[in-house]
Each structure stands twice: as structure tokens, then as C-alpha cells.
Write an enzyme that holds these catalytic residues in place. Structure first.
Site, PDB file in Angstrom:
ATOM      1  N   ARG A 148       0.863  -1.173   0.000  1.00 10.64           N
ATOM      2  CA  ARG A 148       0.000   0.000   0.000  1.00 10.64           C
ATOM      3  C   ARG A 148       0.901   1.225   0.000  1.00 10.64           C
ATOM      4  O   ARG A 148       2.041   1.186   0.485  1.00 10.64           O
ATOM      5  CB  ARG A 148      -0.893   0.029   1.238  1.00 10.64           C
ATOM      6  CG  ARG A 148      -1.846  -1.156   1.355  1.00 10.64           C
ATOM      7  CD  ARG A 148      -2.663  -1.047   2.640  1.00 10.64           C
ATOM      8  NE  ARG A 148      -3.633  -2.133   2.778  1.00 10.64           N
ATOM      9  CZ  ARG A 148      -3.413  -3.260   3.431  1.00 10.64           C
ATOM     10  NH1 ARG A 148      -2.226  -3.459   4.027  1.00 10.64           N
ATOM     11  NH2 ARG A 148      -4.346  -4.201   3.509  1.00 10.64           N
ATOM     12  N   LYS A 177      -2.403  -2.394   7.761  1.00 15.13           N
ATOM     13  CA  LYS A 177      -3.591  -1.885   8.436  1.00 15.13           C
ATOM     14  C   LYS A 177      -3.766  -2.564   9.787  1.00 15.13           C
ATOM     15  O   LYS A 177      -3.463  -3.743   9.957  1.00 15.13           O
ATOM     16  CB  LYS A 177      -4.833  -2.145   7.578  1.00 15.13           C
ATOM     17  CG  LYS A 177      -4.970  -1.209   6.378  1.00 15.13           C
ATOM     18  CD  LYS A 177      -6.292  -1.432   5.685  1.00 15.13           C
ATOM     19  CE  LYS A 177      -6.490  -0.427   4.555  1.00 15.13           C
ATOM     20  NZ  LYS A 177      -7.801  -0.623   3.882  1.00 15.13           N
ATOM     21  N   HIS A 250      -2.215   2.462  -5.957  1.00 17.00           N
ATOM     22  CA  HIS A 250      -3.207   1.408  -5.740  1.00 17.00           C
ATOM     23  C   HIS A 250      -3.383   0.557  -6.997  1.00 17.00           C
ATOM     24  O   HIS A 250      -3.603  -0.652  -6.907  1.00 17.00           O
ATOM     25  CB  HIS A 250      -4.542   2.022  -5.318  1.00 17.00           C
ATOM     26  CG  HIS A 250      -5.325   1.147  -4.391  1.00 17.00           C
ATOM     27  ND1 HIS A 250      -4.813   0.642  -3.215  1.00 17.00           N
ATOM     28  CD2 HIS A 250      -6.596   0.666  -4.461  1.00 17.00           C
ATOM     29  CE1 HIS A 250      -5.724  -0.106  -2.610  1.00 17.00           C
ATOM     30  NE2 HIS A 250      -6.813  -0.113  -3.349  1.00 17.00           N
ATOM     31  N   ARG A 253      -0.627  -1.886  -7.084  1.00 12.41           N
ATOM     32  CA  ARG A 253      -0.898  -2.966  -6.126  1.00 12.41           C
ATOM     33  C   ARG A 253      -1.918  -3.948  -6.706  1.00 12.41           C
ATOM     34  O   ARG A 253      -1.748  -5.167  -6.597  1.00 12.41           O
ATOM     35  CB  ARG A 253      -1.408  -2.347  -4.823  1.00 12.41           C
ATOM     36  CG  ARG A 253      -1.837  -3.335  -3.752  1.00 12.41           C
ATOM     37  CD  ARG A 253      -2.137  -2.546  -2.474  1.00 12.41           C
ATOM     38  NE  ARG A 253      -3.081  -3.221  -1.592  1.00 12.41           N
ATOM     39  CZ  ARG A 253      -2.744  -4.097  -0.646  1.00 12.41           C
ATOM     40  NH1 ARG A 253      -1.481  -4.441  -0.481  1.00 12.41           N
ATOM     41  NH2 ARG A 253      -3.667  -4.635   0.132  1.00 12.41           N
ATOM     42  N   HIS A 276      -4.540  -8.803   3.424  1.00 16.34           N
ATOM     43  CA  HIS A 276      -5.996  -8.744   3.570  1.00 16.34           C
ATOM     44  C   HIS A 276      -6.423  -9.567   4.785  1.00 16.34           C
ATOM     45  O   HIS A 276      -6.014 -10.717   4.938  1.00 16.34           O
ATOM     46  CB  HIS A 276      -6.688  -9.316   2.329  1.00 16.34           C
ATOM     47  CG  HIS A 276      -6.631  -8.397   1.147  1.00 16.34           C
ATOM     48  ND1 HIS A 276      -6.867  -8.819  -0.146  1.00 16.34           N
ATOM     49  CD2 HIS A 276      -6.378  -7.061   1.066  1.00 16.34           C
ATOM     50  CE1 HIS A 276      -6.754  -7.797  -0.974  1.00 16.34           C
ATOM     51  NE2 HIS A 276      -6.460  -6.728  -0.261  1.00 16.34           N
ATOM     52  N   TYR A 285      -9.842 -10.628  -7.355  1.00 12.92           N
ATOM     53  CA  TYR A 285      -8.855 -10.835  -8.418  1.00 12.92           C
ATOM     54  C   TYR A 285      -9.157 -12.068  -9.258  1.00 12.92           C
ATOM     55  O   TYR A 285      -8.666 -12.190 -10.372  1.00 12.92           O
ATOM     56  CB  TYR A 285      -7.447 -10.893  -7.821  1.00 12.92           C
ATOM     57  CG  TYR A 285      -7.092  -9.599  -7.138  1.00 12.92           C
ATOM     58  CD1 TYR A 285      -6.861  -8.441  -7.878  1.00 12.92           C
ATOM     59  CD2 TYR A 285      -7.055  -9.509  -5.754  1.00 12.92           C
ATOM     60  CE1 TYR A 285      -6.584  -7.242  -7.259  1.00 12.92           C
ATOM     61  CE2 TYR A 285      -6.782  -8.305  -5.123  1.00 12.92           C
ATOM     62  CZ  TYR A 285      -6.549  -7.179  -5.877  1.00 12.92           C
ATOM     63  OH  TYR A 285      -6.291  -5.981  -5.258  1.00 12.92           O
TER      64      TYR A 285
END
Length: 312
Positions: A148, A177, A250, A253, A276, A285
Site C-alpha cells: 500500500r 492496516k 493502488h 498494487r 488482507h 482478483y
């Protein structure tokens, strides 16, 4: 801190129990603040709002032309807030239960082809040194590792620094995150770009200045910013002959993840590399790579092969 103790308690819960990032907390705060401003016009507030008040607010979002996705996000914030108040005994009812949550199709991520990634790297090489070397490494880390943009900006220098002629590390720990760490392998291309960049890094610092970050802002000990990365990538896109609207950190990524799936990487591995929390987020994806996956099934699955005509 806000003037509403219920809001403060809600944000403390989000931070302590869910480990939300600063950006996610800000999104909740902004959405609830917008609702509070509307409720003030109805001579009430978030704590005392009724189901009718919330319904009027949602209706007003449509009148003002907010997108369905923005309206859905704000309804979700209200549902979370009032659910918390009810379960925590701060309200005897939940006025948000009647708010409908429409199903929104998840938009397919934008991505670049491998040839376009190569074009960006070639465009970076046209810059003057040491900027060219730094930009090539930035692209290799975002596209090659799936970082990120915030993770890239705050990468510490220490894990990359080696002694003497020792080679660059094979992998690094990235803090993502929710302050969660994940181990990410460095590609050979990223290792090469890193080995070229490190001897030039101090040129971005003022004399006798130090910085704990891999990418210090020019003339500062602070890290490079998200804005700088975004604007620089768009400038490179113009040089590379790519529409700058299609290029961002992004997008790089997303391209990293999509190209992995297209290369037969398993979804769990891609999930771990991207950081994730939920594999459902990674599953997007498989839709992007759907044509290739369909061809793979048709070529290799025994039931699919049975329906094919037998070659003469």
C-alpha cells in the site's frame, strides 16, 4: 475528542477491538459528523435521533446526488454506531434497523499490463540521478511486493541496511492496516534496485541529516508523502504514454495481485502478501483474471475435456 461521550466511546471501541487504521477511523468520524449536521437542522442529534430522522437523512443523500456507494457507506456507519449504543446499553433501541442496505457490486480493480509496468520503469530511468534510481525502486516495491502507498512511505531504513558487501535481505516485515505485520519476500528485481539505491540515499538528505525512513523527503528527515508518490507516478505515466488517470500506487498494487493470480498463484498466498484480513477481499482478483481461469479449467479439468471433440 468530541463533545459527545457516546461518539468517543464508539471510536475507542473501533480502535481497541477492531484495530482500525487512522484513515478508517477518520472515515467513520466524517460520516457521522455529516449525519450530525443534518440532524441539527431537525433540532436533534446523533444520540437522540429517531428512525424517522435517519430515514430523512438517507432520503436527503439521494436528493443531494450522493453516489449509491457513498450513501451505502454512510448507512453502514450509522448501523455500526447505533448497534454499539444498543449493545452497550446506551440506548434502549436501535433506530437504524429499518435502514435498507442495498447490495452493491464490487467494482473490478483497474490494472496495468506488464508492458505498461515496463514502460513506467523505462520512464523512471529517464530522470536525473539519484531520482531515477529511487523511482525505479519505488515501482519495484509497490508492484513487486504489492505494498500500500502508506506502507511504502513509512518503510523504515533499518531492515534494508546491510553490512559491507552483504546482499540485500530476502524478505522484509511490513506493518499494514491495524498495525498488523506481515512478511513480504523481496523479488530479485527489487533487491537489485535496492542495492543501487542505498548508496545514493543520503543525497536526498541535508548535510549531517539523518532519517529513519528508507525514502526520506528531499531535504527532510520526514518520509515521502502519499501525495508525492501519486503525483510522481502520474508524471511518469505521461512520459510513458499512459493515461495518468489510469495510474496510481493502488493500481500498481492491484496489478501485482492480478498478475499473480494470472500466473496460477493460490488465493491464500495472495491474501497473505497483500495483508488482507478477509480472503473475500482477495477474491475480487479471480474476477479480473476470469477469462484466463476459464481457459485453464477448460483445458485441464477432466469433465471439461470430455466435452471436447476427439482430435482425428
Amino acid at each position: 475528542m468530541s463533545l459527545d461521550p457516546h461518539l468517543d466511546a464508539f471510536f475507542e471501541m473501533l480502535l481497541a477491538e477492531r484495530g482500525l487504521s487512522a484513515n478508517s477511523l477518520k472515515a467513520y468520524r466524517d460520516d457521522l459528523s455529516a449525519t450530525g449536521r443534518f440532524l441539527a437542522l431537525r433540532h436533534t442529534d446523533l444520540t437522540r435521533a429517531s428512525a424517522a430522522d435517519l430515514g430523512a437523512y438517507v432520503q436527503q443523500l439521494g436528493v443531494e446526488g450522493y453516489s449509491p456507494r457513498t450513501a451505502a457507506r454512510r448507512r453502514a456507519a450509522l448501523r455500526q454506531f447505533y448497534r454499539f449504543l444498543y449493545l452497550d446499553g446506551r440506548r434502549s433501541d436501535d433506530p437504524s434497523t429499518g435502514l435498507e442496505m442495498p447490495r452493491l457490486g464490487r467494482p473490478l480493480p483497474k490494472l496495468l499490463s506488464e508492458a505498461e509496468i515496463d514502460a513506467l520503469l523505462a520512464a523512471a530511468a529517464t530522470r536525473d540521478e539519484p531520482g531515477a534510481t529511487r523511482l525505479k525502486l519505488i515501482i519495484e516495491l509497490i508492484y513487486g511486493l504489492g505494498l500500500r502507498v502508506s506502507e511504502l512511505c513509512f518503510l523504515p531504513l533499518a531492515p534494508f541496511r546491510t553490512r559491507g558487501t552483504a546482499p540485500p535481505p530476502d524478505a522484509i516485515t511490513v506493518r499494514g492496516k491495524g498495525e498488523k505485520d506481515r512478511l513480504v519476500p523481496l523479488t530479485p528485481a527489487a533487491q537489485t534496485a535496492l542495492a543501487l539505491y542505498l548508496p545514493l540515499r543520503d543525497q536526498f538528505l541535508a548535510e549531517k541529516q539523518t532519517s529513519p525512513y528508507l525514502f526520506p523527503e528531499a531535504g527532510s528527515a520526514k518520509p515521502i508523502t502519499r501525495f508525492w508518490v501519486t503525483s510522481t507516478l502520474k508524471q511518469l505515466a505521461v512520459t510513458a504514454g499512459i493515461d495518468p488517470k489510469r495510474v496510481s500506487a493502488h493500481v500498481l498494487r492491484h496489478s501485482f495481485a492480478t498478475h499473480l493470480v494470472e500466473g496460477d498463484a493460490d488465493l491464500r498466498s495472495v491474501q497473505m502478501l497483500l495483508g488482507h484480513a478477509d480472503i473475500a477481499t482477495t477474491q475480487i482478483y479471480t474476477h479480473v483474471a476470469a477469462p484466463r481461469l476459464k481457459a485453464m479449467v477448460n483445458d485441464h479439468h477432466p469433465l471439461a475435456r470430455r466435452g471436447k471433440p476427439t482430435p482425428e
